[in-house]
Design a protein around this motif. Structure first.
Motif, PDB file in Angstrom:
ATOM      1  N   PRO A  45       1.023  -1.264   0.009  1.00  0.00           N
ATOM      2  CA  PRO A  45      -0.071  -0.039  -0.055  1.00  0.00           C
ATOM      3  C   PRO A  45       0.823   1.390  -0.178  1.00  0.00           C
ATOM      4  CG  PRO A  45      -0.958  -1.477   1.578  1.00  0.00           C
ATOM      5  CD  PRO A  45       0.467  -2.091   1.037  1.00  0.00           C
ATOM      6  N   ARG A  46       1.997   1.287   0.558  1.00  0.00           N
ATOM      7  CA  ARG A  46       2.893   2.226   0.660  1.00  0.00           C
ATOM      8  C   ARG A  46       3.441   2.763  -0.749  1.00  0.00           C
ATOM      9  NH1 ARG A  46       5.791   0.303   6.079  1.00  0.00           N
ATOM     10  NH2 ARG A  46       4.346   0.860   7.747  1.00  0.00           N
ATOM     11  N   TRP A  47       3.797   1.485  -1.330  1.00  0.00           N
ATOM     12  CA  TRP A  47       4.245   1.909  -2.736  1.00  0.00           C
ATOM     13  C   TRP A  47       3.065   2.351  -3.709  1.00  0.00           C
ATOM     14  CZ3 TRP A  47       8.722   2.593  -4.722  1.00  0.00           C
ATOM     15  CH2 TRP A  47      10.039   1.957  -4.098  1.00  0.00           C
ATOM     16  N   VAL A  48       1.941   1.817  -3.568  1.00  0.00           N
ATOM     17  CA  VAL A  48       0.816   2.636  -4.419  1.00  0.00           C
ATOM     18  C   VAL A  48       0.514   3.998  -3.994  1.00  0.00           C
ATOM     19  CG1 VAL A  48      -1.638   2.161  -4.781  1.00  0.00           C
ATOM     20  CG2 VAL A  48      -0.267   0.168  -4.419  1.00  0.00           C
ATOM     21  N   LEU A  49       0.821   4.347  -2.775  1.00  0.00           N
ATOM     22  CA  LEU A  49       0.681   5.656  -2.349  1.00  0.00           C
ATOM     23  C   LEU A  49       1.578   6.501  -3.042  1.00  0.00           C
ATOM     24  CD1 LEU A  49      -1.088   7.661  -0.832  1.00  0.00           C
ATOM     25  CD2 LEU A  49       0.235   7.156   1.119  1.00  0.00           C
TER      26      LEU A  49
ATOM     27  N   ALA B 199      -6.710   8.345   5.538  1.00  0.00           N
ATOM     28  CA  ALA B 199      -5.322   8.862   5.668  1.00  0.00           C
ATOM     29  C   ALA B 199      -4.572   9.013   4.222  1.00  0.00           C
ATOM     30  CB  ALA B 199      -4.467   8.302   6.603  1.00  0.00           C
ATOM     31  N   ALA B 200      -4.580   7.674   3.547  1.00  0.00           N
ATOM     32  CA  ALA B 200      -4.150   7.616   2.280  1.00  0.00           C
ATOM     33  C   ALA B 200      -4.466   8.544   1.104  1.00  0.00           C
ATOM     34  CB  ALA B 200      -4.316   6.285   1.560  1.00  0.00           C
TER      35      ALA B 200
ATOM     36  N   SER C   2      -4.168  13.633  -1.821  1.00  0.00           N
ATOM     37  CA  SER C   2      -4.509  14.880  -2.385  1.00  0.00           C
ATOM     38  C   SER C   2      -3.961  15.993  -1.854  1.00  0.00           C
ATOM     39  CB  SER C   2      -5.888  15.192  -1.463  1.00  0.00           C
ATOM     40  OG  SER C   2      -6.854  14.257  -1.952  1.00  0.00           O
ATOM     41  N   SER C   3      -3.039  15.898  -0.811  1.00  0.00           N
ATOM     42  CA  SER C   3      -2.244  16.876  -0.314  1.00  0.00           C
ATOM     43  C   SER C   3      -0.957  17.086  -1.200  1.00  0.00           C
ATOM     44  CB  SER C   3      -1.546  16.574   1.087  1.00  0.00           C
ATOM     45  OG  SER C   3      -2.368  16.565   1.899  1.00  0.00           O
ATOM     46  N   VAL C   4      -0.481  16.170  -2.095  1.00  0.00           N
ATOM     47  CA  VAL C   4       0.596  16.002  -2.824  1.00  0.00           C
ATOM     48  C   VAL C   4       0.059  16.505  -4.060  1.00  0.00           C
ATOM     49  CG1 VAL C   4       2.004  14.442  -4.271  1.00  0.00           C
ATOM     50  CG2 VAL C   4       1.870  14.021  -1.969  1.00  0.00           C
ATOM     51  N   THR C   5      -1.052  16.129  -4.606  1.00  0.00           N
ATOM     52  CA  THR C   5      -1.670  16.877  -5.766  1.00  0.00           C
ATOM     53  C   THR C   5      -1.849  18.403  -5.370  1.00  0.00           C
ATOM     54  OG1 THR C   5      -2.850  14.970  -6.173  1.00  0.00           O
ATOM     55  CG2 THR C   5      -3.672  16.811  -7.262  1.00  0.00           C
TER      56      THR C   5
END
Length: 164
Positions: A8-12, A134-135, A140-143
């Motif tokens: 999941p971390r890699w997908v994120l 949270a993911a 959304s924050s990165v975008t």
């Protein structure tokens, strides 16, 4: 064997970076329009199409891309979208005239239409419901950060290097 906690971390990470790139591209070009106009000798109408070709193809194809991802595989089409976006970016950078630039921007929008909804779908599938919020917040924050960086980075690149 993959670690089920790291997947999941890699997908994120991958979907966030892809989203950052797609959103950034929509804004960086707007900063470079006056330089593009000078270098390629374009009209105001052609400059409008430089921006609109990306946005229109992105908006029009997003629902179709999501449906195709459900039918043909999200990861496969997400990867195809990244490849299409990167190839179109190279076409834009090497564009000899405004027509090539507009065509490249339209293809970039098609790649972005594959990346954004499929990235969200993959992200949603990778996280259990209790961690999904949270993911999505990180994604959304990165975008959102790319929206802030777009004009700044675009201006720095145009001033320091060149618009392509």
């Amino acid at each position: 064997m993959t670690n089920s906690r790291s997947t999941p971390r890699w997908v994120l990470a991958l979907t966030s970076v892809a989203s950052f790139t797609v959103a950034l591209d929509a804004l960086v070009v707007s900063t470079a329009l006056s330089t593009i106009r000078t270098d390629l000798g374009t009209s105001i109408g052609q400059l409008e199409w430089t921006v609109n070709a990306y946005l229109l193809s992105f908006a029009v194809l997003m629902m179709t891309a999501a449906a195709l991802g459900d039918r043909l595989g999200r990861r496969r089409l997400f990867t195809a979208g990244l490849a299409l976006f990167a190839t179109a970016s190279a076409v834009c950078a090497l564009a000899p005239d405004v027509n090539w630039l507009i065509a490249g921007r339209a293809v970039q929008g098609a790649g972005a239409a594959l990346v954004m909804p499929l990235g969200l779908a993959m992200l949603s599938a990778a996280f259990p419901p209790e961690r999904r919020g949270a993911a999505m917040a990180i994604f959304s924050s990165v975008t959102g950060f790319s929206v802030l960086c777009g004009p700044l980075l675009g201006g720095a690149i145009v001033q320091g290097i060149s618009w392509p």
